[in-house]
Design a protein around this motif. Sequence first.
Motif, PDB file in Angstrom:
ATOM      1  N   ASP A   1      43.691  37.910  44.513  1.00  0.00           N
ATOM      2  CA  ASP A   1      42.362  38.500  44.741  1.00  0.00           C
ATOM      3  C   ASP A   1      41.347  37.372  44.812  1.00  0.00           C
ATOM      4  O   ASP A   1      41.427  36.408  44.041  1.00  0.00           O
ATOM      5  CB  ASP A   1      42.005  39.472  43.609  1.00  0.00           C
ATOM      6  CG  ASP A   1      40.885  40.425  43.995  1.00  0.00           C
ATOM      7  OD1 ASP A   1      39.783  39.934  44.320  1.00  0.00           O
ATOM      8  OD2 ASP A   1      41.116  41.642  43.965  1.00  0.00           O
ATOM      9  N   ASP A   2      40.387  37.487  45.736  1.00  0.00           N
ATOM     10  CA  ASP A   2      39.400  36.423  45.898  1.00  0.00           C
ATOM     11  C   ASP A   2      38.217  36.562  44.944  1.00  0.00           C
ATOM     12  O   ASP A   2      37.295  35.744  44.977  1.00  0.00           O
ATOM     13  CB  ASP A   2      38.905  36.362  47.351  1.00  0.00           C
ATOM     14  CG  ASP A   2      38.297  37.672  47.816  1.00  0.00           C
ATOM     15  OD1 ASP A   2      38.516  38.695  47.145  1.00  0.00           O
ATOM     16  OD2 ASP A   2      37.599  37.684  48.849  1.00  0.00           O
ATOM     17  N   GLU A   3      38.220  37.563  44.096  1.00  0.00           N
ATOM     18  CA  GLU A   3      37.165  37.715  43.097  1.00  0.00           C
ATOM     19  C   GLU A   3      37.558  36.967  41.828  1.00  0.00           C
ATOM     20  O   GLU A   3      38.505  37.340  41.131  1.00  0.00           O
ATOM     21  CB  GLU A   3      36.942  39.198  42.783  1.00  0.00           C
ATOM     22  CG  GLU A   3      36.318  39.986  43.928  1.00  0.00           C
ATOM     23  CD  GLU A   3      35.989  41.407  43.516  1.00  0.00           C
ATOM     24  OE1 GLU A   3      35.862  41.673  42.295  1.00  0.00           O
ATOM     25  OE2 GLU A   3      35.862  42.262  44.402  1.00  0.00           O
ATOM     26  N   GLN A   4      36.832  35.902  41.524  1.00  0.00           N
ATOM     27  CA  GLN A   4      37.129  35.076  40.362  1.00  0.00           C
ATOM     28  C   GLN A   4      36.997  35.867  39.063  1.00  0.00           C
ATOM     29  O   GLN A   4      37.725  35.636  38.097  1.00  0.00           O
ATOM     30  CB  GLN A   4      36.171  33.871  40.320  1.00  0.00           C
ATOM     31  CG  GLN A   4      36.312  32.922  41.499  1.00  0.00           C
ATOM     32  CD  GLN A   4      37.520  32.006  41.367  1.00  0.00           C
ATOM     33  OE1 GLN A   4      38.163  31.984  40.325  1.00  0.00           O
ATOM     34  NE2 GLN A   4      37.822  31.277  42.424  1.00  0.00           N
ATOM     35  N   LEU A   5      36.069  36.820  39.046  1.00  0.00           N
ATOM     36  CA  LEU A   5      35.816  37.582  37.821  1.00  0.00           C
ATOM     37  C   LEU A   5      37.044  38.387  37.403  1.00  0.00           C
ATOM     38  O   LEU A   5      37.294  38.577  36.208  1.00  0.00           O
ATOM     39  CB  LEU A   5      34.616  38.512  38.025  1.00  0.00           C
ATOM     40  CG  LEU A   5      34.182  39.343  36.807  1.00  0.00           C
ATOM     41  CD1 LEU A   5      33.790  38.429  35.649  1.00  0.00           C
ATOM     42  CD2 LEU A   5      33.045  40.285  37.179  1.00  0.00           C
TER      43      LEU A   5
ATOM     44  N   HIS B   1      44.087  33.222  45.242  1.00  0.00           N
ATOM     45  CA  HIS B   1      42.839  33.767  45.783  1.00  0.00           C
ATOM     46  C   HIS B   1      42.959  34.253  47.209  1.00  0.00           C
ATOM     47  O   HIS B   1      41.987  34.781  47.773  1.00  0.00           O
ATOM     48  CB  HIS B   1      41.726  32.714  45.663  1.00  0.00           C
ATOM     49  CG  HIS B   1      41.521  32.273  44.247  1.00  0.00           C
ATOM     50  ND1 HIS B   1      41.854  31.007  43.804  1.00  0.00           N
ATOM     51  CD2 HIS B   1      41.076  32.951  43.151  1.00  0.00           C
ATOM     52  CE1 HIS B   1      41.593  30.911  42.503  1.00  0.00           C
ATOM     53  NE2 HIS B   1      41.127  32.070  42.083  1.00  0.00           N
ATOM     54  N   ASN B   2      44.125  34.115  47.825  1.00  0.00           N
ATOM     55  CA  ASN B   2      44.397  34.684  49.151  1.00  0.00           C
ATOM     56  C   ASN B   2      45.899  34.691  49.380  1.00  0.00           C
ATOM     57  O   ASN B   2      46.667  34.124  48.587  1.00  0.00           O
ATOM     58  CB  ASN B   2      43.675  33.887  50.251  1.00  0.00           C
ATOM     59  CG  ASN B   2      44.040  32.416  50.239  1.00  0.00           C
ATOM     60  OD1 ASN B   2      45.188  32.040  50.482  1.00  0.00           O
ATOM     61  ND2 ASN B   2      43.052  31.560  49.939  1.00  0.00           N
TER      62      ASN B   2
ATOM     63  N   PHE C   1      47.566  33.443  39.117  1.00  0.00           N
ATOM     64  CA  PHE C   1      46.505  33.923  39.996  1.00  0.00           C
ATOM     65  C   PHE C   1      46.441  33.105  41.281  1.00  0.00           C
ATOM     66  O   PHE C   1      46.632  31.888  41.283  1.00  0.00           O
ATOM     67  CB  PHE C   1      45.152  33.856  39.267  1.00  0.00           C
ATOM     68  CG  PHE C   1      45.083  34.757  38.063  1.00  0.00           C
ATOM     69  CD1 PHE C   1      44.686  36.087  38.196  1.00  0.00           C
ATOM     70  CD2 PHE C   1      45.444  34.286  36.800  1.00  0.00           C
ATOM     71  CE1 PHE C   1      44.643  36.918  37.085  1.00  0.00           C
ATOM     72  CE2 PHE C   1      45.398  35.116  35.689  1.00  0.00           C
ATOM     73  CZ  PHE C   1      44.991  36.437  35.833  1.00  0.00           C
TER      74      PHE C   1
ATOM     75  N   GLU D   1      42.844  38.715  32.028  1.00  0.00           N
ATOM     76  CA  GLU D   1      43.295  37.936  30.875  1.00  0.00           C
ATOM     77  C   GLU D   1      42.744  38.491  29.574  1.00  0.00           C
ATOM     78  O   GLU D   1      43.396  38.420  28.532  1.00  0.00           O
ATOM     79  CB  GLU D   1      42.891  36.471  31.053  1.00  0.00           C
ATOM     80  CG  GLU D   1      43.724  35.748  32.114  1.00  0.00           C
ATOM     81  CD  GLU D   1      43.337  34.291  32.257  1.00  0.00           C
ATOM     82  OE1 GLU D   1      42.173  33.951  31.946  1.00  0.00           O
ATOM     83  OE2 GLU D   1      44.187  33.500  32.690  1.00  0.00           O
TER      84      GLU D   1
ATOM     85  N   GLU E   1      40.141  37.620  37.468  1.00  0.00           N
ATOM     86  CA  GLU E   1      41.067  36.789  36.693  1.00  0.00           C
ATOM     87  C   GLU E   1      40.692  36.807  35.213  1.00  0.00           C
ATOM     88  O   GLU E   1      41.545  36.978  34.342  1.00  0.00           O
ATOM     89  CB  GLU E   1      41.031  35.357  37.228  1.00  0.00           C
ATOM     90  CG  GLU E   1      41.965  34.397  36.533  1.00  0.00           C
ATOM     91  CD  GLU E   1      41.991  33.027  37.175  1.00  0.00           C
ATOM     92  OE1 GLU E   1      42.327  32.059  36.456  1.00  0.00           O
ATOM     93  OE2 GLU E   1      41.671  32.908  38.375  1.00  0.00           O
ATOM     94  N   TYR E   2      39.397  36.636  34.949  1.00  0.00           N
ATOM     95  CA  TYR E   2      38.913  36.620  33.560  1.00  0.00           C
ATOM     96  C   TYR E   2      39.122  37.978  32.901  1.00  0.00           C
ATOM     97  O   TYR E   2      39.591  38.061  31.757  1.00  0.00           O
ATOM     98  CB  TYR E   2      37.436  36.245  33.539  1.00  0.00           C
ATOM     99  CG  TYR E   2      36.786  36.392  32.179  1.00  0.00           C
ATOM    100  CD1 TYR E   2      37.001  35.454  31.166  1.00  0.00           C
ATOM    101  CD2 TYR E   2      35.978  37.489  31.902  1.00  0.00           C
ATOM    102  CE1 TYR E   2      36.419  35.606  29.915  1.00  0.00           C
ATOM    103  CE2 TYR E   2      35.396  37.651  30.650  1.00  0.00           C
ATOM    104  CZ  TYR E   2      35.619  36.709  29.669  1.00  0.00           C
ATOM    105  OH  TYR E   2      35.043  36.875  28.429  1.00  0.00           O
TER     106      TYR E   2
ATOM    107  N   GLU F   1      47.726  31.172  49.612  1.00  0.00           N
ATOM    108  CA  GLU F   1      47.907  30.537  48.314  1.00  0.00           C
ATOM    109  C   GLU F   1      48.985  31.260  47.503  1.00  0.00           C
ATOM    110  O   GLU F   1      49.768  30.627  46.779  1.00  0.00           O
ATOM    111  CB  GLU F   1      46.574  30.545  47.548  1.00  0.00           C
ATOM    112  CG  GLU F   1      46.627  29.774  46.240  1.00  0.00           C
ATOM    113  CD  GLU F   1      45.301  29.820  45.492  1.00  0.00           C
ATOM    114  OE1 GLU F   1      45.327  29.596  44.263  1.00  0.00           O
ATOM    115  OE2 GLU F   1      44.252  30.094  46.123  1.00  0.00           O
TER     116      GLU F   1
END
Length: 424
Positions: free
Chosen positions: A9-13, A37-38, A35, A19, A15-16, A41
């Motif tokens: 997923d390209d949303e960094q939030l 982001h596309n 994780f 976790e 991942e947080y 990757e």
Amino acid sequence: MTAKILVVDDEQLLEYVIEQKFRQKIRLKEFEFVFAHNGREALEKIAASSPFDLVLTDINMPEMDGLTLLQKLSEIDSTLKAVVISAYGDIQNIRTAMNRGAFDFLTKPIDFQDMEITMQRALDTVKEVRQNLIELQEVQTQLIQNEKMASVGQLVTGVAHEINNPVTFILGNIEHAENYFQEVLKALGIYEEYGATNHPEIQEKIQELDLEFILEDLPQLLSSMRDGAERIRSISISLRIFSRADSAAKVPFNIHEGIDSSLLILRHRLKANEGKPEIKVIKNYGDFPPVKCYPGQLNQVFLNIIANAIDALEEWNAKRTNEEIKKCPNQITIRTFLTNESEKIVKELSTLHLIVSIADNGMGMTEEVKERIFNHLFTTKPVGKGTGLGLSISRSIVEEKHGGWLSCNSAPGEGTEFIIEIPT
């Protein structure tokens, strides 16, 4: 066992948040999250890491979207399941994803309780599919091997039968030849006693034939012929022991006869020849009665393990000089005993266990190789020399057919020992 999950997923939030929501399961090593982001990757991480159990992927991402990633995943691992995550209104893409093999879907904003339930269902399915695939591979391998061994058994039995007939004929005639020779000796003794050998023509013939040498050599010649025929007969018996067909139930079997028959079949590889040094076999057999088992299958285990020991020693020799080989000659040690004769006896055992230890003094193996040697199709041998089936089948025979254990002790520079343990 830890479930390995790839989140794309390209949303960094996200991942947080993941976790944080699953921190307890991460701490308990129930889940491991990786994780990306596309899609591009994600494929790189799949290629660079050990197998994943589950992929959670968004649909709309830069460089490579989730729909394209789904197509790639099916090509990489057909057992890997994917759950797509998308906006509630993106129903058309969700339908496309399901048609491309997605296991299920989640909508944003994510309900993490629903997410955990969906993930667990997917992980359970992956585990079941992979277990079924492993069992299917093992069954297929065993069927192929059984057919192969049945064919070998029929061939060996036929050859042994054909050998037995002329060997019986030879041994029978040698016995008559020895009796005839004794009678001829008596006649010659009488002939010589009455002086007929003083005749010049007879004396000339005796010298021409070198009769004294013939009379001395012929008994040795007949004895060597008898020894050779007896050896052929023992080979025939050993072949029949090795290739004996198994009945539906276990039968009493002399384990030592099975080991010896395997050694006889591999005898040509144990002897020194054309640059290959001798491999000495040291046998330390215990004294115990026949053990109930499936003889043909256990013989197959003995043959596989001894052949592997020979391969390991030959590989080691290729890396050593003649001086090094003379200093530490090749050796295979085979020991058999019951657990009550062992210092490592497990006192709670209600039944005695037979132990067969087959050890070489080769170069040993690394921990990484040791952990994988019983895996289906795993081999360290060159292409065309190893199939990766021998030890996998051997473990199946010992553990599933006989309710025992097959284990390995090895370390670099310390040789390798395989231990077969069977309840008696």
